[in-house]
Motif scaffolding. Sequence first.
Motif, PDB file in Angstrom:
ATOM      1  N   TRP A  21      38.447 -53.982  -7.758  1.00  0.00           N
ATOM      2  CA  TRP A  21      38.673 -53.042  -5.863  1.00  0.00           C
ATOM      3  C   TRP A  21      37.419 -53.172  -5.475  1.00  0.00           C
ATOM      4  O   TRP A  21      37.079 -52.822  -4.565  1.00  0.00           O
ATOM      5  CB  TRP A  21      39.471 -51.577  -5.663  1.00  0.00           C
ATOM      6  N   HIS A  65      43.793 -53.288 -10.704  1.00  0.00           N
ATOM      7  CA  HIS A  65      44.454 -51.855 -10.055  1.00  0.00           C
ATOM      8  C   HIS A  65      45.797 -52.244  -9.520  1.00  0.00           C
ATOM      9  O   HIS A  65      45.958 -53.611  -8.764  1.00  0.00           O
ATOM     10  CB  HIS A  65      43.998 -51.797  -9.390  1.00  0.00           C
ATOM     11  N   TRP A  68      47.491 -53.589  -6.360  1.00  0.00           N
ATOM     12  CA  TRP A  68      46.556 -54.244  -5.512  1.00  0.00           C
ATOM     13  C   TRP A  68      46.131 -55.575  -5.951  1.00  0.00           C
ATOM     14  O   TRP A  68      45.420 -56.344  -5.254  1.00  0.00           O
ATOM     15  CB  TRP A  68      44.972 -53.587  -5.320  1.00  0.00           C
ATOM     16  N   TRP A 139      45.033 -42.325 -13.951  1.00  0.00           N
ATOM     17  CA  TRP A 139      44.319 -41.318 -12.696  1.00  0.00           C
ATOM     18  C   TRP A 139      45.785 -41.215 -11.981  1.00  0.00           C
ATOM     19  O   TRP A 139      46.549 -41.813 -11.161  1.00  0.00           O
ATOM     20  CB  TRP A 139      43.217 -41.983 -11.609  1.00  0.00           C
ATOM     21  N   GLU A 179      42.150 -40.015 -17.324  1.00  0.00           N
ATOM     22  CA  GLU A 179      41.363 -39.669 -16.492  1.00  0.00           C
ATOM     23  C   GLU A 179      41.507 -38.195 -15.837  1.00  0.00           C
ATOM     24  O   GLU A 179      42.317 -37.796 -16.065  1.00  0.00           O
ATOM     25  CB  GLU A 179      41.705 -40.782 -15.127  1.00  0.00           C
ATOM     26  N   LYS A 181      40.619 -35.350 -12.651  1.00  0.00           N
ATOM     27  CA  LYS A 181      39.618 -35.253 -11.046  1.00  0.00           C
ATOM     28  C   LYS A 181      39.920 -33.816 -11.324  1.00  0.00           C
ATOM     29  O   LYS A 181      40.721 -32.919 -10.741  1.00  0.00           O
ATOM     30  CB  LYS A 181      40.445 -35.970 -10.271  1.00  0.00           C
ATOM     31  N   ASP A 214      34.968 -39.643 -15.992  1.00  0.00           N
ATOM     32  CA  ASP A 214      34.779 -40.391 -14.001  1.00  0.00           C
ATOM     33  C   ASP A 214      33.923 -39.631 -14.127  1.00  0.00           C
ATOM     34  O   ASP A 214      33.984 -38.349 -13.827  1.00  0.00           O
ATOM     35  CB  ASP A 214      35.778 -40.287 -13.209  1.00  0.00           C
ATOM     36  N   HIS A 217      33.521 -36.998 -10.560  1.00  0.00           N
ATOM     37  CA  HIS A 217      34.766 -36.431 -11.047  1.00  0.00           C
ATOM     38  C   HIS A 217      34.470 -34.822 -11.128  1.00  0.00           C
ATOM     39  O   HIS A 217      34.810 -34.038 -12.218  1.00  0.00           O
ATOM     40  CB  HIS A 217      35.974 -37.117 -11.590  1.00  0.00           C
ATOM     41  N   ASP A 241      34.530 -44.226 -16.032  1.00  0.00           N
ATOM     42  CA  ASP A 241      34.073 -44.461 -14.986  1.00  0.00           C
ATOM     43  C   ASP A 241      33.086 -44.493 -13.938  1.00  0.00           C
ATOM     44  O   ASP A 241      32.217 -43.762 -14.102  1.00  0.00           O
ATOM     45  CB  ASP A 241      35.739 -44.373 -14.116  1.00  0.00           C
ATOM     46  N   ASP A 249      33.487 -36.970  -5.029  1.00  0.00           N
ATOM     47  CA  ASP A 249      33.764 -38.034  -5.280  1.00  0.00           C
ATOM     48  C   ASP A 249      33.267 -39.385  -4.582  1.00  0.00           C
ATOM     49  O   ASP A 249      34.274 -40.726  -4.224  1.00  0.00           O
ATOM     50  CB  ASP A 249      35.487 -38.851  -6.153  1.00  0.00           C
ATOM     51  N   ASP A 286      33.676 -47.398 -11.817  1.00  0.00           N
ATOM     52  CA  ASP A 286      34.516 -48.064 -10.609  1.00  0.00           C
ATOM     53  C   ASP A 286      33.788 -47.120  -8.443  1.00  0.00           C
ATOM     54  O   ASP A 286      33.754 -46.101  -9.056  1.00  0.00           O
ATOM     55  CB  ASP A 286      35.536 -46.250 -11.183  1.00  0.00           C
TER      56      ASP A 286
END
Length: 388
Positions: A21, A65, A68, A139, A179, A181, A214, A217, A241, A249, A286
Amino acid sequence: MNDTSAVKDALRRQQIETPSWAYGNSGTRFKVFAQQGVPRTPQEKIDDAAQVHRFTGVAPSVAVHIPWDKVDDYAALSAHAEDRGVRIGAVNTNVFQDDDYKLGSVTNPDPKVRRKALDHLLECVDIMDAVGSKDLKLWFSDGTNYPGQDDIRTRQDRMAEALAAVYERLGDDQRFLLEYKLFEPAFYMTDLPDWGASYAHCLKLGPKAQVVVDTGHHAPGTNIEFIVAFLLREGKLGGFDFNSRFYADDDLMVGAADPFQLFRIMYEVVRGGGYDPATGVAFMLDQCHNIEPKIHGQIRSVMNVQEATAKALLVDGDALRAAQESGDVLAANAVFMDAYNTDVRPLLAELREEMGLHPDPVAAYKASGYFERVVAERKDGQAAGWGA
Ligand code: AOS
Ligand code: ZN
Ligand code: ZN
């Protein structure tokens, strides 16, 4: 580690995964700026990731991903990656983009929505089987916006139930990386807000469930390297990440906002044995490149991780321990800072030459003409997946 050749050997083994991505158009909720030459297909994202590996030599895998990067034939996608000299790494799940997920995915009060979300997670394990991936990245955007909106405890039960079902489905050499956050998109309560919540779920499930950190996060000021040290000690650090944050973020380039923090994190990775491939810590990026060129941005990011790693490997462990054990606060800090303040760029340039690479990956990439070629070839490139 002070011996330069040992440091170089360790750096030669490093593997940093780039995210599919990162190569697509991205932006904020205010605007997605379309760039020229961005990939139109998952295959083209892999082609771009292969360029990052070609010039850095340490980015041999690309995370996908789903949906996507949805394709009809995942084995063919994997073969495409191999043909380009890279492989597919972590499979990232997406249970945050459908209207159905307004009140959550696996923690949604509606059992039909929970089933749909779980089916997607299980489908992603099927994709892992097809592409030969070992890591499933989970996530969840799940949470609530208002006190009283839903029951916090019941939502934990739903989360535990879904995670257990995914865990059951994993093959022997597969794992999931969970993950956490602090907030966003939910603003009152997030169902997995911090490492403690992720860790507790993973601990209950077993060794195939690990936590992913991450770096964007956490609350401002959080000591991320403590979390890294703690999780590694418990055998629960699955990976990173990597990205940079100034405010929330932000998903900016790793090492851009706070290179010292990145060094401190990498020091704890090295100190805790996380750099040993057997430990299986996944070093993933990420990021989004909203205003800067994307492949160039990924190359820069990989180099930033490499530089922080080189400095971490250069910390004189014996001198540090001696200073620590004698309670010499300033000597200990000086040993640490000496490594951080070392200019490792000449060492990395030398290493690249030894690896048959150009010492300056950015210059080599720019001189390759790849960017001009894709600008000419690709019209109407794809959005990374969200916000467009
Ligand atoms: C979201 O904030 C998380 O960082 C996820 O890793 C997410 O899947 C990724 O950023 C792609 O949007
Ligand atoms: Zn992430
Ligand atoms: Zn994020």
